[in-house]
Design a protein around this motif. Structure first.
Motif, mmCIF file in Angstrom:
data_model
loop_
_atom_site.group_PDB
_atom_site.id
_atom_site.type_symbol
_atom_site.label_atom_id
_atom_site.label_comp_id
_atom_site.label_asym_id
_atom_site.label_seq_id
_atom_site.Cartn_x
_atom_site.Cartn_y
_atom_site.Cartn_z
ATOM 1 N N ALA A 133 -0.345 -16.405 -4.264
ATOM 2 C CA ALA A 133 -1.535 -16.515 -3.412
ATOM 3 C C ALA A 133 -1.829 -15.189 -2.712
ATOM 4 O O ALA A 133 -2.978 -14.723 -2.700
ATOM 5 N N GLU A 134 -0.812 -14.578 -2.153
ATOM 6 C CA GLU A 134 -1.032 -13.317 -1.449
ATOM 7 C C GLU A 134 -1.478 -12.215 -2.401
ATOM 8 O O GLU A 134 -2.348 -11.414 -2.073
ATOM 9 N N GLY A 135 -0.905 -12.196 -3.595
ATOM 10 C CA GLY A 135 -1.327 -11.206 -4.587
ATOM 11 C C GLY A 135 -2.797 -11.327 -4.931
ATOM 12 O O GLY A 135 -3.497 -10.329 -5.123
ATOM 13 N N CYS A 136 -3.283 -12.551 -4.991
ATOM 14 C CA CYS A 136 -4.702 -12.774 -5.300
ATOM 15 C C CYS A 136 -5.618 -12.313 -4.174
ATOM 16 O O CYS A 136 -6.807 -12.097 -4.394
ATOM 17 N N GLY A 137 -5.064 -12.149 -2.989
ATOM 18 C CA GLY A 137 -5.861 -11.689 -1.860
ATOM 19 C C GLY A 137 -5.824 -10.182 -1.656
ATOM 20 O O GLY A 137 -6.432 -9.666 -0.709
ATOM 21 N N ARG A 138 -5.146 -9.465 -2.502
ATOM 22 C CA ARG A 138 -5.029 -8.010 -2.362
ATOM 23 C C ARG A 138 -6.217 -7.298 -2.993
ATOM 24 O O ARG A 138 -6.846 -7.795 -3.927
ATOM 25 N N ARG A 139 -6.490 -6.104 -2.512
ATOM 26 C CA ARG A 139 -7.657 -5.346 -2.976
ATOM 27 C C ARG A 139 -7.432 -4.597 -4.279
ATOM 28 O O ARG A 139 -8.341 -4.433 -5.059
ATOM 29 N N THR A 140 -6.212 -4.125 -4.478
ATOM 30 C CA THR A 140 -5.976 -3.288 -5.655
ATOM 31 C C THR A 140 -5.116 -4.015 -6.674
ATOM 32 O O THR A 140 -4.327 -4.902 -6.325
ATOM 33 N N ILE A 141 -5.263 -3.601 -7.910
ATOM 34 C CA ILE A 141 -4.450 -4.172 -8.985
ATOM 35 C C ILE A 141 -2.972 -3.871 -8.732
ATOM 36 O O ILE A 141 -2.107 -4.712 -8.983
ATOM 37 N N LYS A 142 -2.687 -2.680 -8.217
ATOM 38 C CA LYS A 142 -1.304 -2.305 -7.937
ATOM 39 C C LYS A 142 -0.685 -3.257 -6.914
ATOM 40 O O LYS A 142 0.444 -3.728 -7.099
ATOM 41 N N ASP A 143 -1.406 -3.539 -5.837
ATOM 42 C CA ASP A 143 -0.905 -4.467 -4.820
ATOM 43 C C ASP A 143 -0.738 -5.874 -5.388
ATOM 44 O O ASP A 143 0.251 -6.553 -5.109
ATOM 45 N N THR A 144 -1.708 -6.306 -6.166
ATOM 46 C CA THR A 144 -1.628 -7.629 -6.784
ATOM 47 C C THR A 144 -0.389 -7.715 -7.661
ATOM 48 O O THR A 144 0.381 -8.677 -7.578
ATOM 49 N N GLY A 145 -0.175 -6.712 -8.486
ATOM 50 C CA GLY A 145 0.993 -6.677 -9.361
ATOM 51 C C GLY A 145 2.297 -6.702 -8.580
ATOM 52 O O GLY A 145 3.267 -7.344 -8.995
ATOM 53 N N HIS A 146 2.316 -6.003 -7.444
ATOM 54 C CA HIS A 146 3.518 -5.975 -6.605
ATOM 55 C C HIS A 146 3.869 -7.393 -6.134
ATOM 56 O O HIS A 146 5.032 -7.801 -6.178
ATOM 57 N N PHE A 147 2.888 -8.146 -5.699
ATOM 58 C CA PHE A 147 3.153 -9.504 -5.217
ATOM 59 C C PHE A 147 3.509 -10.447 -6.358
ATOM 60 O O PHE A 147 4.337 -11.349 -6.184
ATOM 61 N N PHE A 148 2.920 -10.231 -7.527
ATOM 62 C CA PHE A 148 3.310 -11.043 -8.679
ATOM 63 C C PHE A 148 4.748 -10.737 -9.073
ATOM 64 O O PHE A 148 5.491 -11.624 -9.469
ATOM 65 N N GLN A 149 5.167 -9.484 -8.936
ATOM 66 C CA GLN A 149 6.558 -9.118 -9.211
ATOM 67 C C GLN A 149 7.494 -9.773 -8.201
ATOM 68 O O GLN A 149 8.574 -10.242 -8.553
ATOM 69 N N MET A 150 7.089 -9.814 -6.943
ATOM 70 C CA MET A 150 7.908 -10.481 -5.933
ATOM 71 C C MET A 150 8.016 -11.980 -6.241
ATOM 72 O O MET A 150 9.081 -12.583 -6.045
ATOM 73 N N SER A 151 6.933 -12.564 -6.732
ATOM 74 C CA SER A 151 6.958 -13.964 -7.126
ATOM 75 C C SER A 151 7.962 -14.180 -8.260
ATOM 76 O O SER A 151 8.753 -15.132 -8.243
ATOM 77 N N PHE A 152 7.945 -13.276 -9.246
ATOM 78 C CA PHE A 152 8.889 -13.361 -10.359
ATOM 79 C C PHE A 152 10.326 -13.226 -9.855
ATOM 80 O O PHE A 152 11.220 -13.947 -10.309
ATOM 81 N N SER A 153 10.541 -12.341 -8.908
ATOM 82 C CA SER A 153 11.887 -12.165 -8.340
ATOM 83 C C SER A 153 12.364 -13.440 -7.651
ATOM 84 O O SER A 153 13.534 -13.825 -7.774
#
Length: 116
Positions: A51-71
């Motif tokens: 959810a937080e990744g979807c609220g980010r402005r940049t693809i890099k930030d979105t990817g970071h939160f998706f990586q945290m989700s995977f972790s």
């Protein structure tokens, strides 16, 4: 980014969250601050990071939160294995939860690849 509620991975994690809460309700009460808490927090973090990744402005930030989700999904897998080893989960229940978690991990991997 789109509304996180439309993502199949978030919807799948929503279902897994309910299953994890129900499974851990049967754990020994002395695990309330141990495995129960850790497993519930991990499954909640999976969805929250999506959810937080979807609220980010940049693809890099979105990817970071998706990586945290995977972790967090990987952490939950560890806790599931430990719960099986301690016989808090039956093999059938473990297989059910592990299978659903594997699908979530695959979807997250696919989502992260699409962002690159």
């Amino acid at each position: 980014m789109q509304d996180f509620r439309n993502l199949k991975v978030w919807q799948a994690n929503r279902q897994l969250t309910v299953l994890i809460y129900r499974a851990t309700a049967d754990f020994p009460s002395d695990e309330r601050f141990g495995l129960i808490s850790q497993m519930r927090r991990a499954v909640i973090r999976i969805g929250a990071c999506i959810a937080e990744g979807c609220g980010r402005r940049t693809i890099k930030d979105t990817g970071h939160f998706f990586q945290m989700s995977f972790s967090s999904a990987t952490e939950l897998l560890h806790h599931l294995i430990t719960s099986l080893d301690l016989q808090y989960l039956s093999q059938d229940r473990f297989d059910e939860l592990d299978g659903k978690l594997l699908e979530i991990r695959k979807m997250l991997t696919s989502l992260m690849k699409r962002l690159k």
